[in-house]
Design an enzyme around this catalytic site. Structure first.
Site, PDB file in Angstrom:
ATOM      1  N   ASP A  20       0.834  -1.204   0.000  1.00 56.72           N
ATOM      2  CA  ASP A  20       0.000   0.000   0.000  1.00 56.72           C
ATOM      3  C   ASP A  20       0.868   1.254   0.000  1.00 56.72           C
ATOM      4  OD1 ASP A  20      -2.411  -1.370   0.002  1.00 56.72           O
ATOM      5  OD2 ASP A  20      -2.514  -1.464   2.181  1.00 56.72           O
ATOM      6  N   GLU A  35       4.004   1.513  -0.841  1.00 58.38           N
ATOM      7  CA  GLU A  35       4.794   1.592  -2.071  1.00 58.38           C
ATOM      8  C   GLU A  35       3.973   2.228  -3.189  1.00 58.38           C
ATOM      9  OE1 GLU A  35       5.795  -2.495  -2.569  1.00 58.38           O
ATOM     10  OE2 GLU A  35       6.972  -2.541  -0.721  1.00 58.38           O
ATOM     11  N   GLN A  78      -7.289  29.174 -28.724  1.00 57.83           N
ATOM     12  CA  GLN A  78      -8.130  28.711 -27.610  1.00 57.83           C
ATOM     13  C   GLN A  78      -8.040  27.197 -27.405  1.00 57.83           C
ATOM     14  OE1 GLN A  78     -12.332  29.661 -27.929  1.00 57.83           O
ATOM     15  NE2 GLN A  78     -12.455  30.029 -25.731  1.00 57.83           N
ATOM     16  N   GLN A  88       1.724  16.695 -28.740  1.00 59.52           N
ATOM     17  CA  GLN A  88       0.868  17.398 -29.697  1.00 59.52           C
ATOM     18  C   GLN A  88       1.158  18.894 -29.710  1.00 59.52           C
ATOM     19  OE1 GLN A  88      -1.390  16.172 -31.958  1.00 59.52           O
ATOM     20  NE2 GLN A  88      -0.550  14.173 -31.385  1.00 59.52           N
ATOM     21  N   LEU A 109       3.883  20.389 -29.025  1.00 61.56           N
ATOM     22  CA  LEU A 109       5.198  20.667 -29.601  1.00 61.56           C
ATOM     23  C   LEU A 109       5.237  20.472 -31.115  1.00 61.56           C
ATOM     24  CD1 LEU A 109       6.056  20.781 -26.626  1.00 61.56           C
ATOM     25  CD2 LEU A 109       8.057  19.426 -27.211  1.00 61.56           C
TER      26      LEU A 109
END
Length: 396
Positions: free
Chosen positions: A280, A282, A319, A377, A379
């Site tokens: 848990d 970890e 946008q 996307q 970049l």
């Protein structure tokens, strides 16, 4: 809220000794949890932010983009990093101070994991396998003698730790593991193999799970502390992975490996309890890894969207692009809130909720995949070439 009296950090290239001394008012103090080191009290928000700043200073100095890219391309962990992490005090975040740890909690461990992942996902993964899967397992379940023997070197970075549970064909189905441990005079003899073991090619100390009584199923598994210099132990091969390259991962072989009786971790046939108790926590700490990767994706995409111009203006004025950036930011903040709320419950209340530890890493990992795809996307063509880190972030 609790507060640090002091956070002693030497102003040197190696950040050193993040060991807090904490004062807490009686009304606000939290009960000490068995999941925490001796004398633990939950730190205040400002103390955690100060820790974050110190980790960021470390990563800017030691894990540059060049280091991260070279680690990925070479598929080799930079071995000098272990000592640097040890000198910085990061390898024993949740361990007792009397063995060299910092005596901090899981919020602090998540912060270190997040910031290291922001710099390099693969270096952070190896760090987590060492500091959480190995060091914290010993902290939670080790005897005083075991802690005194193994933790100082692991915390100092002079030895490397790992955990070996999975086998080829026995991943999530832990009980189907085939590695056996036969009782002999003075200890046990291990035979079998383990697969996909992070730090396996480098480790000096590994927590290994094996069947001591195969006919008892989950009640016949025991955890052992294995010294990799023991005769019969070997790393059969280092795996060449798609992502997290440089986080050295291997297939381990156990050919009549003798483990002394004093190296049983927890109780004989009590290995599943040891495993689940650590699993848990970890998952919780490792859920901070995707947080760092999402932040890294934003670190790359946001400034680039203001630099990349199309149709006479930066694409950040578009946008649709603004919407993608807003979604990335929201996914990061939602994931971060889930992880740290879960960690705070462990630190402040001693409450470990399995469903939330698992939920935090599930949610963060899926959102990180989405954010890294959006980064590529945004970049454009540069997202598809190795000059930029976008593809590495996706693979990690």
């Amino acid at each position: 809220m609790s507060s640090f009296k002091a956070l002693r950090i030497l102003a040197r290239p190696a950040v050193r000794q993040l060991r807090p001394t904490i004062t807490v008012t009686s009304m606000q103090s939290r009960l000490h949890s068995s999941k925490h080191p001796k004398g633990f009290e939950a730190p205040a928000t400002e103390d955690l932010e100060e820790l974050r700043e110190r980790v960021q200073e470390f990563t800017r100095r030691e894990i540059s983009e060049e280091v991260a890219a070279h680690t990925d391309k070479s598929n080799a962990f930079p071995n000098a990093m272990w000592q640097k992490l040890g000198d910085a005090g990061f390898l024993g975040i949740t361990a007792d101070e009397d063995v060299g740890g910092l005596g901090l909690g899981y919020q602090a461990h998540c912060i270190v994991m997040e910031e290291l992942s922001r710099a390099s996902g693969s270096i952070a993964l190896s760090y987590a396998a060492h500091s959480q899967l190995c060091v914290n397992q010993l902290q939670l379940n080790g005897s005083p003698a075991q802690k005194a023997k193994y933790l100082p070197g692991l915390i100092a970075g002079t030895s490397v730790g790992g955990l070996a549970m999975s086998e080829s064909g026995s991943g999530s189905d832990v009980v189907s593991m085939r590695t056996t441990a036969k009782a002999v005079d003075g200890g046990y003899v291990l035979n079998g193999s383990k697969m996909w073991i992070t730090n396996g090619p480098d480790a000096h100390v590994i927590v290994v799970y094996a069947k001591t009584e195969p006919t008892k199923g989950s009640k016949g598994i025991t955890a052992f502390i294995v010294d990799t210099t023991t005769q019969g132990f070997s790393c059969a091969r280092k795996l060449d992975k798609m992502g997290m390259r440089g986080s050295n991962t291997g297939e381990l072989m156990f050919d009549n490996v003798f483990v002394p009786e004093e190296n049983v971790l927890g109780k004989v046939n009590g290995g599943v309890r040891v495993l689940m108790e650590g699993l848990d926590l970890e998952r919780l700490v490792l859920s901070a890894g995707p947080l760092g990767l999402m932040q890294a994706a934003l670190d790359v995409a946001l400034p680039f969207s203001h630099q990349r111009r199309q149709f006479g203006q930066p694409i950040a004025h578009n946008q649709l692009v603004q919407g993608k950036l807003a979604d990335m930011h929201t996914k990061l903040q939602a994931s971060r809130a889930y992880t740290y709320a879960t960690a705070r419950a462990v630190d402040e209340q001693g409450t470990v909720r399995t469903e939330d530890c698992a939920g935090a890493i599930l949610y963060a990992a899926e959102r990180a995949t989405e954010c890294s795809l959006d980064c590529i996307q945004l970049l454009g063509g540069m997202g598809y070439v190795e000059e930029m880190p976008a593809s590495r972030l996706l693979r990690e």
